[in-house]
Design an enzyme around this catalytic site. Structure first.
Site, mmCIF file in Angstrom:
data_model
loop_
_atom_site.group_PDB
_atom_site.id
_atom_site.type_symbol
_atom_site.label_atom_id
_atom_site.label_comp_id
_atom_site.label_asym_id
_atom_site.label_seq_id
_atom_site.Cartn_x
_atom_site.Cartn_y
_atom_site.Cartn_z
ATOM 1 N N HIS A 8 -21.036 35.862 27.628
ATOM 2 C CA HIS A 8 -20.391 35.699 28.703
ATOM 3 C C HIS A 8 -21.374 35.839 30.093
ATOM 4 C CE1 HIS A 8 -20.866 40.091 29.732
ATOM 5 N NE2 HIS A 8 -20.825 40.281 28.557
ATOM 6 N N GLU A 82 -17.238 43.380 22.159
ATOM 7 C CA GLU A 82 -18.320 44.235 22.513
ATOM 8 C C GLU A 82 -18.441 45.543 21.537
ATOM 9 O OE1 GLU A 82 -21.363 44.032 22.309
ATOM 10 O OE2 GLU A 82 -22.217 43.674 24.209
#
Length: 192
Positions: A8, A82
């Site tokens: 990202h 994550e």
């Protein structure tokens, strides 16, 4: 099948070196610019789909890329979230982050768990997309730096360094397994 793993774009916590983990921190203006730049790098390829982690920073990065490439934003895979840094999220690490919980990081997700989730996500993406897109498909997967690093390390059998915001790393399914073609846009030699 080829997967382009994109980290990202930047968030304010990235800029401040804070551990984000599973905290849902949005992209900042730099992160949005990075997402547009990633899309620009991907524009000359034929993409079957774009999927992502469900966290906002990954989903927004994927949405920007999908819009710029003119492809539909696909599914969010929870396995791509994550690494969970638990009580350390939002803090700056002053010591090396360990593979397993310790006194400084008592409740972080163990490395093996993260790698296992990441590899499971690749399997799930392949199993889900293969009937739709075929063996020769190219899929963009937007997720997070540590999970990308740990799954690439697991595939290669050696340590992989830092994954940059909006950088692309490529894996390919061949001969019944994944192989790493590039890390942060740099080709990986067959000997490494």
């Amino acid at each position: 099948m080829r997967l382009e793993l994109i980290r990202h774009g930047q968030t304010d916590w990235n800029a401040a070196d804070k551990l984000q983990g599973s905290s849902d921190i949005p992209l900042n203006a730099t992160g949005r610019e990075q997402a547009h730049a990633a899309a620009e790098l991907l524009k000359d390829f034929d993409w079957s789909a774009i999927v992502s982690s469900p966290l906002g920073r990954a989903r927004e990065t994927a949405r920007i890329i999908a819009s710029q490439l003119g492809i539909e934003l696909g599914a969010a895979y929870p396995e791509l979230i994550e690494r969970d840094y638990a009580s350390r999220e939002g803090t700056v690490a002053t010591t090396k982050i360990p593979d397993e919980p310790n006194a400084d990081f008592p409740d972080i997700e163990p490395r093996a768990s993260v790698a296992h989730r990441g590899l499971g996500a690749l399997r799930d993406i392949r199993e889900t997309r293969l009937p739709l897109d075929g063996e020769d498909s190219n899929i963009v997967v937007v997720c997070h730096g540590t999970i990308i690093r740990f799954l690439l390390s697991a595939i290669l059998g050696r340590e992989v360094g830092h994954i940059h915001n909006a950088a692309a790393s490529t894996v390919e399914w061949a001969d019944g397994g994944w192989r790493v073609l590039s890390i942060n846009g740099a080709l990986v030699s067959a000997a490494s």
